[in-house]
Design a protein around this motif. Structure first.
Motif, PDB file in Angstrom:
ATOM      1  N   ILE A 142       8.195  -0.793   6.815  1.00  0.00           N
ATOM      2  CA  ILE A 142       7.180  -0.688   5.776  1.00  0.00           C
ATOM      3  C   ILE A 142       6.401   0.624   5.903  1.00  0.00           C
ATOM      4  CG2 ILE A 142       5.137  -1.748   4.769  1.00  0.00           C
ATOM      5  CD1 ILE A 142       7.741  -3.355   4.415  1.00  0.00           C
ATOM      6  N   GLY A 143       6.382   1.385   4.808  1.00  0.00           N
ATOM      7  CA  GLY A 143       5.596   2.608   4.747  1.00  0.00           C
ATOM      8  C   GLY A 143       4.587   2.531   3.622  1.00  0.00           C
ATOM      9  N   ALA A 144       4.188   3.682   3.130  1.00  0.00           N
ATOM     10  CA  ALA A 144       3.234   3.714   2.016  1.00  0.00           C
ATOM     11  C   ALA A 144       3.874   3.087   0.782  1.00  0.00           C
ATOM     12  CB  ALA A 144       2.819   5.153   1.723  1.00  0.00           C
ATOM     13  N   PRO A 145       3.106   2.362  -0.039  1.00  0.00           N
ATOM     14  CA  PRO A 145       3.677   1.711  -1.223  1.00  0.00           C
ATOM     15  C   PRO A 145       4.139   2.719  -2.266  1.00  0.00           C
ATOM     16  CG  PRO A 145       1.289   1.489  -1.218  1.00  0.00           C
ATOM     17  CD  PRO A 145       1.667   2.072   0.104  1.00  0.00           C
ATOM     18  N   MET A 146       5.226   2.356  -2.989  1.00  0.00           N
ATOM     19  CA  MET A 146       5.706   3.161  -4.107  1.00  0.00           C
ATOM     20  C   MET A 146       4.785   2.948  -5.306  1.00  0.00           C
ATOM     21  SD  MET A 146       8.488   4.460  -2.767  1.00  0.00           S
ATOM     22  CE  MET A 146       9.589   4.987  -4.077  1.00  0.00           C
ATOM     23  N   PRO A 171      -0.410  -6.647  -7.481  1.00  0.00           N
ATOM     24  CA  PRO A 171      -1.239  -7.072  -6.349  1.00  0.00           C
ATOM     25  C   PRO A 171      -0.640  -6.564  -5.031  1.00  0.00           C
ATOM     26  CG  PRO A 171      -0.955  -8.880  -7.891  1.00  0.00           C
ATOM     27  CD  PRO A 171      -0.056  -7.772  -8.371  1.00  0.00           C
ATOM     28  N   TYR A 172      -1.478  -6.217  -4.069  1.00  0.00           N
ATOM     29  CA  TYR A 172      -0.965  -5.510  -2.889  1.00  0.00           C
ATOM     30  C   TYR A 172       0.016  -6.340  -2.062  1.00  0.00           C
ATOM     31  CZ  TYR A 172      -3.706  -7.812   0.807  1.00  0.00           C
ATOM     32  OH  TYR A 172      -4.212  -8.721   1.704  1.00  0.00           O
ATOM     33  N   LEU A 173      -0.077  -7.672  -2.120  1.00  0.00           N
ATOM     34  CA  LEU A 173       0.891  -8.498  -1.386  1.00  0.00           C
ATOM     35  C   LEU A 173       2.231  -8.612  -2.114  1.00  0.00           C
ATOM     36  CD1 LEU A 173      -1.337 -11.433  -0.066  1.00  0.00           C
ATOM     37  CD2 LEU A 173      -0.135  -9.726   1.314  1.00  0.00           C
ATOM     38  N   TRP A 174       2.287  -8.178  -3.364  1.00  0.00           N
ATOM     39  CA  TRP A 174       3.485  -8.347  -4.188  1.00  0.00           C
ATOM     40  C   TRP A 174       4.719  -7.738  -3.539  1.00  0.00           C
ATOM     41  CZ3 TRP A 174       6.792  -4.940  -6.788  1.00  0.00           C
ATOM     42  CH2 TRP A 174       7.604  -5.499  -7.793  1.00  0.00           C
ATOM     43  N   ARG A 175       4.589  -6.552  -2.966  1.00  0.00           N
ATOM     44  CA  ARG A 175       5.774  -5.898  -2.384  1.00  0.00           C
ATOM     45  C   ARG A 175       6.313  -6.656  -1.177  1.00  0.00           C
ATOM     46  NH1 ARG A 175       4.606  -0.679   1.230  1.00  0.00           N
ATOM     47  NH2 ARG A 175       2.491  -1.056   1.972  1.00  0.00           N
ATOM     48  N   PHE A 176       5.462  -7.434  -0.537  1.00  0.00           N
ATOM     49  CA  PHE A 176       5.929  -8.243   0.589  1.00  0.00           C
ATOM     50  C   PHE A 176       6.525  -9.565   0.099  1.00  0.00           C
ATOM     51  CE2 PHE A 176       2.459  -5.552   2.133  1.00  0.00           C
ATOM     52  CZ  PHE A 176       3.161  -4.816   3.086  1.00  0.00           C
ATOM     53  N   TRP A 177       5.977 -10.102  -0.983  1.00  0.00           N
ATOM     54  CA  TRP A 177       6.573 -11.314  -1.550  1.00  0.00           C
ATOM     55  C   TRP A 177       8.043 -11.082  -1.893  1.00  0.00           C
ATOM     56  CZ3 TRP A 177       2.074 -11.813  -5.589  1.00  0.00           C
ATOM     57  CH2 TRP A 177       0.928 -12.262  -4.936  1.00  0.00           C
ATOM     58  N   GLN A 178       8.372  -9.884  -2.386  1.00  0.00           N
ATOM     59  CA  GLN A 178       9.745  -9.596  -2.798  1.00  0.00           C
ATOM     60  C   GLN A 178      10.714  -9.526  -1.613  1.00  0.00           C
ATOM     61  OE1 GLN A 178       9.811  -9.778  -6.107  1.00  0.00           O
ATOM     62  NE2 GLN A 178       7.589  -9.894  -5.810  1.00  0.00           N
ATOM     63  N   LYS A 179      10.175  -9.341  -0.421  1.00  0.00           N
ATOM     64  CA  LYS A 179      11.022  -9.169   0.761  1.00  0.00           C
ATOM     65  C   LYS A 179      11.123 -10.427   1.620  1.00  0.00           C
ATOM     66  CE  LYS A 179      10.036  -4.189   1.085  1.00  0.00           C
ATOM     67  NZ  LYS A 179       9.322  -4.079  -0.196  1.00  0.00           N
ATOM     68  N   LEU A 180      10.389 -11.458   1.266  1.00  0.00           N
ATOM     69  CA  LEU A 180      10.432 -12.690   2.057  1.00  0.00           C
ATOM     70  C   LEU A 180      11.812 -13.330   1.987  1.00  0.00           C
ATOM     71  CD1 LEU A 180       7.052 -14.335   0.976  1.00  0.00           C
ATOM     72  CD2 LEU A 180       7.564 -13.328   3.210  1.00  0.00           C
ATOM     73  N   THR A 210       3.411  -4.363   8.312  1.00  0.00           N
ATOM     74  CA  THR A 210       3.318  -5.547   7.460  1.00  0.00           C
ATOM     75  C   THR A 210       2.171  -5.440   6.470  1.00  0.00           C
ATOM     76  OG1 THR A 210       1.734  -6.705   8.870  1.00  0.00           O
ATOM     77  CG2 THR A 210       4.055  -6.902   9.486  1.00  0.00           C
ATOM     78  N   TRP A 211       1.848  -6.582   5.888  1.00  0.00           N
ATOM     79  CA  TRP A 211       0.710  -6.735   4.972  1.00  0.00           C
ATOM     80  C   TRP A 211      -0.618  -6.456   5.667  1.00  0.00           C
ATOM     81  CZ3 TRP A 211       4.789  -9.921   5.780  1.00  0.00           C
ATOM     82  CH2 TRP A 211       4.646 -10.943   6.742  1.00  0.00           C
ATOM     83  N   TYR A 212      -0.605  -6.386   7.005  1.00  0.00           N
ATOM     84  CA  TYR A 212      -1.843  -6.088   7.719  1.00  0.00           C
ATOM     85  C   TYR A 212      -2.247  -4.621   7.603  1.00  0.00           C
ATOM     86  CZ  TYR A 212      -2.007 -10.748   9.627  1.00  0.00           C
ATOM     87  OH  TYR A 212      -2.108 -12.111   9.744  1.00  0.00           O
ATOM     88  N   GLY A 213      -1.409  -3.813   6.975  1.00  0.00           N
ATOM     89  CA  GLY A 213      -1.792  -2.436   6.716  1.00  0.00           C
ATOM     90  C   GLY A 213      -3.083  -2.324   5.936  1.00  0.00           C
ATOM     91  N   ARG A 214      -3.366  -3.348   5.107  1.00  0.00           N
ATOM     92  CA  ARG A 214      -4.591  -3.306   4.303  1.00  0.00           C
ATOM     93  C   ARG A 214      -5.837  -3.275   5.184  1.00  0.00           C
ATOM     94  NH1 ARG A 214      -6.115  -4.335  -1.564  1.00  0.00           N
ATOM     95  NH2 ARG A 214      -4.665  -2.593  -1.444  1.00  0.00           N
ATOM     96  N   ALA A 216      -8.190   1.582   0.685  1.00  0.00           N
ATOM     97  CA  ALA A 216      -8.714   0.340   0.119  1.00  0.00           C
ATOM     98  C   ALA A 216     -10.231   0.394   0.177  1.00  0.00           C
ATOM     99  CB  ALA A 216      -8.197  -0.870   0.899  1.00  0.00           C
ATOM    100  N   THR A 217     -10.884  -0.166  -0.828  1.00  0.00           N
ATOM    101  CA  THR A 217     -12.342  -0.221  -0.819  1.00  0.00           C
ATOM    102  C   THR A 217     -12.807  -1.217   0.244  1.00  0.00           C
ATOM    103  OG1 THR A 217     -12.477  -2.024  -2.433  1.00  0.00           O
ATOM    104  CG2 THR A 217     -12.355   0.246  -3.296  1.00  0.00           C
ATOM    105  N   ASP A 218     -14.090  -1.137   0.591  1.00  0.00           N
ATOM    106  CA  ASP A 218     -14.631  -2.077   1.569  1.00  0.00           C
ATOM    107  C   ASP A 218     -14.419  -3.514   1.117  1.00  0.00           C
ATOM    108  OD1 ASP A 218     -15.411   0.050   3.113  1.00  0.00           O
ATOM    109  OD2 ASP A 218     -17.544  -0.096   2.626  1.00  0.00           O
ATOM    110  N   ASN A 219     -14.663  -3.775  -0.161  1.00  0.00           N
ATOM    111  CA  ASN A 219     -14.492  -5.129  -0.681  1.00  0.00           C
ATOM    112  C   ASN A 219     -13.040  -5.582  -0.570  1.00  0.00           C
ATOM    113  OD1 ASN A 219     -15.411  -7.539  -2.058  1.00  0.00           O
ATOM    114  ND2 ASN A 219     -14.293  -6.779  -3.832  1.00  0.00           N
ATOM    115  N   GLU A 220     -12.112  -4.667  -0.837  1.00  0.00           N
ATOM    116  CA  GLU A 220     -10.689  -5.023  -0.821  1.00  0.00           C
ATOM    117  C   GLU A 220     -10.214  -5.372   0.585  1.00  0.00           C
ATOM    118  OE1 GLU A 220      -8.931  -2.468  -4.632  1.00  0.00           O
ATOM    119  OE2 GLU A 220      -9.106  -1.517  -2.662  1.00  0.00           O
ATOM    120  N   TRP A 221     -10.514  -4.519   1.566  1.00  0.00           N
ATOM    121  CA  TRP A 221      -9.975  -4.829   2.896  1.00  0.00           C
ATOM    122  C   TRP A 221     -10.737  -5.966   3.574  1.00  0.00           C
ATOM    123  CZ3 TRP A 221     -13.071  -4.400   7.142  1.00  0.00           C
ATOM    124  CH2 TRP A 221     -14.092  -3.433   7.179  1.00  0.00           C
TER     125      TRP A 221
END
Length: 555
Positions: free
Chosen positions: A387-391, A398-407, A424-428, A438-443
């Motif tokens: 996993i690298g920077a998102p395309m 939604p930021y988890l979407w790219r991981f949902w596709q790989k499950l 992983t998704w913990y990059g956020r 990511a904004t403070d609210n987002e992370w």
């Protein structure tokens, strides 16, 4: 004379421009009473205006913070005007920009959340997607099967008192549990710039039967039930009433008059697009949150988000790193035994999905641990994702979407049901937090979103095994320098690695906060803190063996 005429023309053009701007703004402003005052022509104009404005949110402006998408879920009775309504909508908007998908409902797939099979239909930010059936079709299909089985068992029990009937509330308990999970999933969609409109079309049984028996061709029946059977329809209405009682965000559309139902539906879509546009504006977030988040659960979340974030104390486990070494021959002997045992356990799990999630400091040994993890397996048994920077297209979901596709999932023909994530998704809550992506609210919100995501995986039978690999700063420098001097390892070292090293303390603090907030019963963390690569690799295998042994013992 001509000069005066030119001035009048210019003045007239300016007035029209002001008028046009006011009209456009009117069409982009939510007005719950518009359905009582807006005529068909104005509705059509308002729909296409809002649709194009929503698409334009992909291009940031001083007043626009985030692009927003709209997902319209269409469910309800058969022959209630759903198709007529969406057909009308598509005629009144730019049809090229309105996406439509449809399912009829099937048994939810094993070992994965009920929503997972549908995540590809989630629209890009800026798009509108109408989704017939969706995850509620699968839910209703399964509930109707359970309710029918209970009904049949109950009838049999009346004839034979020796037969024990299934609990009458079994389907209700299942429905309640699934609705709680779907509510959380949908709230996270909304929080991540995918607005939702849920429309339930309804007609009475007499109208349904009349339409089923007319000369018009019928589509494949939704939820795969026999709508001619009045008893089944009554049971469906009972199930639907229970669903609608538990979820207050459905818009109920009376399908008795299909043309009026279509008008009602188009008004609701307009309102939803307008609200989505408000939520995309920098000054509209609070207003949008208040409009959409009326339930107590989300209000509690909003309150918790407003509390100042308090970093945790960094545990010694992340700073006092084990320095002992293991003899190479002892290591090779232990490695072979553990790999054989791991392969045996993975092949005994009988199709259950397994997700390995690796995080850690740069050069902590994630790649080497993964290499030893998969060594005893056939490459067809697993998938590895680096996993690298998102395309760009991933950023528009939604930021988890790219991981949902790989499950791991049951939809593919491949035999692999093991997913291994290097990052992983913990990059956020790690790199995106530190680098300001990511904004403070987002992370800060992401900790709870991730916990819900992993809880949904665990509840569906997926085993989530998470590792944080820790080394000290001196050992990292040693490994960086070794990579520089080894030709076939130089590709592993980048300028980002050196820059991240300058932020070592920030990454350690972020890791501590992450471990404290996401170490759950559903998906506990395993912290592997060794400067010796061999010891770390054995520890990774030991934990995997322990987790899989527990899984097999309880399944």
């Amino acid at each position: 004379m001509s000069k005066k005429k030119d001035n009048r023309d210019k003045s007239s053009e300016d007035e029209r421009a002001v008028f046009d701007k006011q009209v456009v703004e009117q069409y982009l402003t939510p007005n719950p009473l518009s359905k009582f005052s807006i005529d068909e022509y104005a509705l059509r104009l308002a729909l296409v205006t809002a649709q194009l404005a929503l698409r334009a949110t992909r291009q940031p402006t001083p007043s626009t913070d985030k692009a927003v998408g709209l997902l319209v879920l269409v469910n309800g009775m058969e022959q209630a005007g759903k198709g007529t309504a969406v057909t009308q909508l598509r005629q009144w908007v730019d049809p090229r920009l309105l996406k439509v998908e449809a399912t009829v409902g099937s048994c939810p797939l094993a070992h994965q959340p009920i929503w997972q099979a549908h995540t590809k239909a989630i629209p890009r930010h800026g798009d509108v997607m109408v989704y017939f059936g969706n995850w509620y079709a699968d839910l209703l299909y399964n509930v109707m099967r359970m309710a029918s089985a209970e009904g049949g068992k109950s009838e049999q029990n009346k004839k034979n008192t020796d037969v024990e009937a299934l609990p009458i509330s079994q389907w209700q308990d299942y429905l309640r549990q699934q609705l709680v999970e779907l509510q959380a999933f949908e709230q996270d969609l909304v929080a991540n710039q995918t607005q939702l409109l849920k429309c339930w079309f309804h007609v009475d049984i007499e109208t349904l039967q009349e339409r089923l028996n007319d000369d018009e061709p019928d589509p494949k029946f939704l939820y795969q039930i026999d709508w001619h059977d009045v008893a089944i329809v009554n049971k469906f209405n009972e199930v639907a009433a229970d669903l609608l009682r538990q979820q207050g965000d459905w818009v109920i559309i009376d399908g008795a008059d299909k043309s009026q139902a279509a008008i009602h539906f188009c008004h609701e879509v307009l309102q939803a697009m307008q609200k989505a546009l408000v939520s995309s504006r920098i000054d509209g977030h609070v207003e949008a949150d208040q409009a959409q988040d009326s339930n107590a659960t989300h209000n509690n979340q909003v309150k918790s988000q407003s509390i100042k974030f308090e970093p945790v104390k960094i545990p010694k486990l992340l700073t006092d790193i084990e320095d002992s070494e293991i003899d190479k021959s002892d290591y090779n002997e232990a490695l072979a035994k553990k790999q054989a045992r791991l392969a045996e356990l993975l092949r005994a799990r009988q199709g259950q999905h397994v997700v390995f999630a690796f995080e850690g400091m740069d050069a902590a040994g994630k790649g080497g641990a993964i290499k030893r993890l998969v060594a005893p397996l056939d490459p067809r048994e697993y998938q590895i994702y680096n996993i690298g920077a998102p395309m760009l297209h991933e950023l528009q979901h939604p930021y988890l979407w790219r991981f949902w596709q790989k499950l791991p999932n049951e939809q593919t023909d491949r035999i692999s049901r093991i997913g291994i994530f290097d990052r992983t998704w913990y990059g956020r809550v790690l790199v995106e937090r530190i680098e300001g992506f990511a904004t403070d609210n987002e992370w800060q919100r992401a900790y709870d979103e991730i916990n819900r995501f992993e809880a949904a995986l665990a509840a569906s039978g997926t085993l989530v095994i998470k590792y944080w690999l820790a080394i000290d700063k001196k050992e990292q420098l040693k490994r960086f320098e070794a990579r520089e001097e080894t030709a076939y390892k130089q590709f592993k070292l980048t300028d980002d690695d050196w820059r991240n090293r300058d932020k070592w303390s920030e990454y350690v603090q972020s890791a501590a906060d992450m471990l404290a907030r996401t170490d759950t019963k559903n998906a506990p963390w395993c912290v592997v803190a060794h400067n010796d690569k061999r010891q770390a690799r054995l520890a990774v295998l030991d934990h995997a063996i322990e987790q899989l042994s527990t899984l097999l013992a309880t399944s």
